[in-house]
Motif scaffolding. Structure first.
Motif, PDB file in Angstrom:
ATOM      1  N   THR A   1       0.549  -1.061  -0.190  1.00 33.90           N
ATOM      2  CA  THR A   1      -0.084   0.096  -0.110  1.00 33.90           C
ATOM      3  C   THR A   1       0.513   1.329   0.009  1.00 33.90           C
ATOM      4  OG1 THR A   1      -1.832  -0.845   1.090  1.00 33.90           O
ATOM      5  CG2 THR A   1      -1.919   1.390   1.597  1.00 33.90           C
ATOM      6  N   ARG A   2       2.334   1.468   0.733  1.00 34.39           N
ATOM      7  CA  ARG A   2       2.893   2.824   1.405  1.00 34.39           C
ATOM      8  C   ARG A   2       3.887   2.772  -0.572  1.00 34.39           C
ATOM      9  NH1 ARG A   2       5.132   0.665   5.977  1.00 34.39           N
ATOM     10  NH2 ARG A   2       6.985   0.486   5.126  1.00 34.39           N
ATOM     11  N   TRP A   3       3.966   1.523  -0.585  1.00 39.83           N
ATOM     12  CA  TRP A   3       4.830   1.929  -2.281  1.00 39.83           C
ATOM     13  C   TRP A   3       4.075   2.235  -3.571  1.00 39.83           C
ATOM     14  CZ3 TRP A   3       8.112  -3.420  -1.853  1.00 39.83           C
ATOM     15  CH2 TRP A   3       9.339  -3.301  -0.073  1.00 39.83           C
ATOM     16  N   GLY A   4       2.651   2.206  -3.812  1.00 36.73           N
ATOM     17  CA  GLY A   4       2.042   1.872  -4.633  1.00 36.73           C
ATOM     18  C   GLY A   4       1.496   0.901  -4.989  1.00 36.73           C
ATOM     19  N   VAL A   5       2.225  -0.314  -4.821  1.00 35.70           N
ATOM     20  CA  VAL A   5       1.598  -1.720  -5.469  1.00 35.70           C
ATOM     21  C   VAL A   5       0.068  -2.151  -5.624  1.00 35.70           C
ATOM     22  CG1 VAL A   5       2.038  -4.325  -5.826  1.00 35.70           C
ATOM     23  CG2 VAL A   5       3.709  -2.775  -5.153  1.00 35.70           C
ATOM     24  N   THR A   6      -0.646  -1.922  -4.267  1.00 35.00           N
ATOM     25  CA  THR A   6      -1.902  -1.535  -4.098  1.00 35.00           C
ATOM     26  C   THR A   6      -2.780  -1.140  -5.072  1.00 35.00           C
ATOM     27  OG1 THR A   6      -2.090  -2.286  -2.116  1.00 35.00           O
ATOM     28  CG2 THR A   6      -4.218  -2.223  -3.121  1.00 35.00           C
ATOM     29  N   SER A   7      -2.263   0.074  -5.165  1.00 31.66           N
ATOM     30  CA  SER A   7      -3.176   1.133  -5.551  1.00 31.66           C
ATOM     31  C   SER A   7      -2.273   0.648  -7.325  1.00 31.66           C
ATOM     32  CB  SER A   7      -1.860   2.524  -6.371  1.00 31.66           C
ATOM     33  OG  SER A   7      -2.630   3.242  -4.285  1.00 31.66           O
ATOM     34  N   ALA A   8      -1.651   0.190  -8.435  1.00 26.85           N
ATOM     35  CA  ALA A   8      -1.400  -0.158  -9.372  1.00 26.85           C
ATOM     36  C   ALA A   8      -2.132  -1.781  -9.158  1.00 26.85           C
ATOM     37  CB  ALA A   8       0.413  -0.400  -9.484  1.00 26.85           C
ATOM     38  N   LEU A   9      -2.574  -2.099  -8.708  1.00 29.16           N
ATOM     39  CA  LEU A   9      -3.153  -3.370  -9.169  1.00 29.16           C
ATOM     40  C   LEU A   9      -4.884  -3.083  -9.301  1.00 29.16           C
ATOM     41  CD1 LEU A   9      -1.842  -5.860  -6.614  1.00 29.16           C
ATOM     42  CD2 LEU A   9      -2.423  -6.413  -8.427  1.00 29.16           C
ATOM     43  N   ARG A  10      -5.307  -2.487  -8.185  1.00 29.22           N
ATOM     44  CA  ARG A  10      -6.469  -1.922  -8.474  1.00 29.22           C
ATOM     45  C   ARG A  10      -6.833  -0.833  -9.585  1.00 29.22           C
ATOM     46  NH1 ARG A  10      -6.549  -0.858  -2.637  1.00 29.22           N
ATOM     47  NH2 ARG A  10      -7.699  -2.063  -1.528  1.00 29.22           N
ATOM     48  N   ARG A  11      -5.930  -0.517 -10.507  1.00 27.21           N
ATOM     49  CA  ARG A  11      -5.804   0.281 -11.880  1.00 27.21           C
ATOM     50  C   ARG A  11      -5.894  -0.180 -12.788  1.00 27.21           C
ATOM     51  NH1 ARG A  11      -2.302   3.686  -9.266  1.00 27.21           N
ATOM     52  NH2 ARG A  11       0.122   3.128 -10.339  1.00 27.21           N
ATOM     53  N   ALA A  12      -5.254  -1.786 -12.375  1.00 25.76           N
ATOM     54  CA  ALA A  12      -5.644  -3.009 -13.774  1.00 25.76           C
ATOM     55  C   ALA A  12      -6.074  -3.714 -13.748  1.00 25.76           C
ATOM     56  CB  ALA A  12      -4.189  -3.691 -13.546  1.00 25.76           C
ATOM     57  N   GLY A  13      -6.896  -3.393 -11.849  1.00 30.69           N
ATOM     58  CA  GLY A  13      -8.733  -3.804 -12.639  1.00 30.69           C
ATOM     59  C   GLY A  13      -8.395  -5.208 -10.961  1.00 30.69           C
ATOM     60  N   ALA A  14      -8.089  -5.248 -11.551  1.00 30.27           N
ATOM     61  CA  ALA A  14      -7.699  -6.569  -9.290  1.00 30.27           C
ATOM     62  C   ALA A  14      -8.970  -6.165  -8.544  1.00 30.27           C
ATOM     63  CB  ALA A  14      -6.218  -6.954  -9.407  1.00 30.27           C
ATOM     64  N   LYS A  15      -9.810  -6.691  -7.332  1.00 28.03           N
ATOM     65  CA  LYS A  15     -10.133  -7.061  -6.748  1.00 28.03           C
ATOM     66  C   LYS A  15      -9.849  -7.521  -5.523  1.00 28.03           C
ATOM     67  CE  LYS A  15     -14.208  -6.410 -10.269  1.00 28.03           C
ATOM     68  NZ  LYS A  15     -13.921  -6.232 -10.837  1.00 28.03           N
ATOM     69  N   ARG A  16     -10.674  -7.967  -4.622  1.00 26.36           N
ATOM     70  CA  ARG A  16     -10.639  -8.655  -3.468  1.00 26.36           C
ATOM     71  C   ARG A  16     -10.578 -10.154  -3.572  1.00 26.36           C
ATOM     72  NH1 ARG A  16      -9.078  -7.592   2.126  1.00 26.36           N
ATOM     73  NH2 ARG A  16      -9.918  -9.126   3.964  1.00 26.36           N
ATOM     74  N   GLY A  17      -9.755 -11.034  -3.457  1.00 25.98           N
ATOM     75  CA  GLY A  17      -9.632 -12.260  -3.570  1.00 25.98           C
ATOM     76  C   GLY A  17      -8.956 -12.307  -5.268  1.00 25.98           C
ATOM     77  N   ASP A  18      -8.799 -11.813  -5.991  1.00 26.83           N
ATOM     78  CA  ASP A  18      -8.277 -11.676  -7.134  1.00 26.83           C
ATOM     79  C   ASP A  18      -6.818 -12.285  -6.916  1.00 26.83           C
ATOM     80  OD1 ASP A  18     -10.169 -10.326  -8.996  1.00 26.83           O
ATOM     81  OD2 ASP A  18      -9.666  -8.957  -9.696  1.00 26.83           O
ATOM     82  N   LYS A  19      -6.392 -13.469  -7.793  1.00 27.81           N
ATOM     83  CA  LYS A  19      -5.295 -13.863  -7.928  1.00 27.81           C
ATOM     84  C   LYS A  19      -4.153 -13.194  -8.204  1.00 27.81           C
ATOM     85  CE  LYS A  19      -6.109 -19.013  -7.584  1.00 27.81           C
ATOM     86  NZ  LYS A  19      -6.963 -19.182  -6.424  1.00 27.81           N
ATOM     87  N   VAL A  20      -2.945 -12.916  -7.323  1.00 31.21           N
ATOM     88  CA  VAL A  20      -1.860 -12.517  -7.593  1.00 31.21           C
ATOM     89  C   VAL A  20      -0.533 -12.983  -7.658  1.00 31.21           C
ATOM     90  CG1 VAL A  20      -0.580 -10.017  -6.848  1.00 31.21           C
ATOM     91  CG2 VAL A  20      -3.144 -10.141  -6.927  1.00 31.21           C
ATOM     92  N   ILE A  21       0.020 -13.032  -8.487  1.00 33.70           N
ATOM     93  CA  ILE A  21       0.689 -13.616  -8.542  1.00 33.70           C
ATOM     94  C   ILE A  21       2.633 -12.345  -8.524  1.00 33.70           C
ATOM     95  CG2 ILE A  21       3.026 -15.106 -10.341  1.00 33.70           C
ATOM     96  CD1 ILE A  21       0.098 -15.024 -11.832  1.00 33.70           C
ATOM     97  N   LEU A  22       3.506 -12.349  -7.987  1.00 33.94           N
ATOM     98  CA  LEU A  22       4.478 -12.150  -7.882  1.00 33.94           C
ATOM     99  C   LEU A  22       6.232 -13.288  -7.415  1.00 33.94           C
ATOM    100  CD1 LEU A  22       2.831 -10.067  -5.247  1.00 33.94           C
ATOM    101  CD2 LEU A  22       3.995  -8.575  -5.937  1.00 33.94           C
ATOM    102  N   GLY A  23       6.824 -13.371  -9.348  1.00 32.57           N
ATOM    103  CA  GLY A  23       7.766 -13.979  -8.745  1.00 32.57           C
ATOM    104  C   GLY A  23       7.218 -15.297  -8.635  1.00 32.57           C
ATOM    105  N   ARG A  24       7.387 -16.110  -8.034  1.00 37.49           N
ATOM    106  CA  ARG A  24       6.721 -17.306  -7.503  1.00 37.49           C
ATOM    107  C   ARG A  24       5.990 -16.988  -6.490  1.00 37.49           C
ATOM    108  NH1 ARG A  24      13.557 -17.921  -6.372  1.00 37.49           N
ATOM    109  NH2 ARG A  24      12.464 -17.607  -4.048  1.00 37.49           N
ATOM    110  N   VAL A  25       5.569 -16.540  -5.903  1.00 38.01           N
ATOM    111  CA  VAL A  25       4.918 -16.484  -4.792  1.00 38.01           C
ATOM    112  C   VAL A  25       2.976 -15.723  -5.408  1.00 38.01           C
ATOM    113  CG1 VAL A  25       3.583 -14.267  -2.252  1.00 38.01           C
ATOM    114  CG2 VAL A  25       6.480 -15.013  -2.852  1.00 38.01           C
ATOM    115  N   LYS A  26       1.696 -16.486  -5.121  1.00 35.74           N
ATOM    116  CA  LYS A  26       0.839 -16.571  -5.657  1.00 35.74           C
ATOM    117  C   LYS A  26      -0.039 -16.029  -4.513  1.00 35.74           C
ATOM    118  CE  LYS A  26       2.010 -19.319  -9.460  1.00 35.74           C
ATOM    119  NZ  LYS A  26       2.418 -20.440  -9.647  1.00 35.74           N
TER     120      LYS A  26
END
Length: 148
Positions: free
Chosen positions: A118-143
């Motif tokens: 949230t502080r780094w702006g990642v959450t905002s970037a996800l929301r701008r891309a259309g992500a909502k609570r519960g959607d799958k997010v992939i960060l490298g090897r982390v899901k």
């Protein structure tokens, strides 16, 4: 550095002033001999301290007027979010490295990840891309799910 030798009003110390002066001079140090009790040598010591402080301030001011030091920042700015196969892939070395080092099996680890994102702006970037609570997010090897 200013070296002051106190108690020169005491006879045993007064007798050693010349010997002490020679020993300190061998090391490149000019000692100040004072008596805090009688005040002997204290005004001279304070004047010397004032002079040294003034010189230091002038040197510091000269440094500050020189060209400012460059500010170095990482080349990577922000993150990129890509929608793929019903999930949101986050790209950005810092973000991925942080996600991969967090203990995602612990609630505290997931909570800290989302606080930082949230502080780094990642959450905002996800929301701008259309992500909502519960959607799958992939960060490298982390899901994980958005907003865990």
């Amino acid at each position: 550095q200013i070296v002051a030798i106190n108690k020169i009003d005491i006879e045993e110390v007064a007798e050693r002033v010349d010997a002490l002066r020679k020993e300190f001079k061998k090391k490149g140090i000019e000692p100040w001999f004072i008596s805090a009790a009688s005040g002997q040598g204290v005004p001279e010591l304070m004047a010397a301290a004032g002079t040294r402080i003034k010189v230091m301030q002038e040197e510091e001011a000269a440094i500050e007027t020189e060209a400012p030091l460059p500010v170095l920042r990482p080349r990577e700015r922000g993150v990129r979010v890509i929608r793929e196969n019903g999930a949101f892939r986050v790209e950005g070395a810092r973000t991925i490295a942080f996600a991969e080092m967090m203990p995602m099996d612990l609630e505290e680890g997931r909570a800290e990840l989302w606080r930082r994102f949230t502080r780094w702006g990642v959450t905002s970037a996800l929301r701008r891309a259309g992500a909502k609570r519960g959607d799958k997010v992939i960060l490298g090897r982390v899901k994980l799910e958005m907003g865990e």
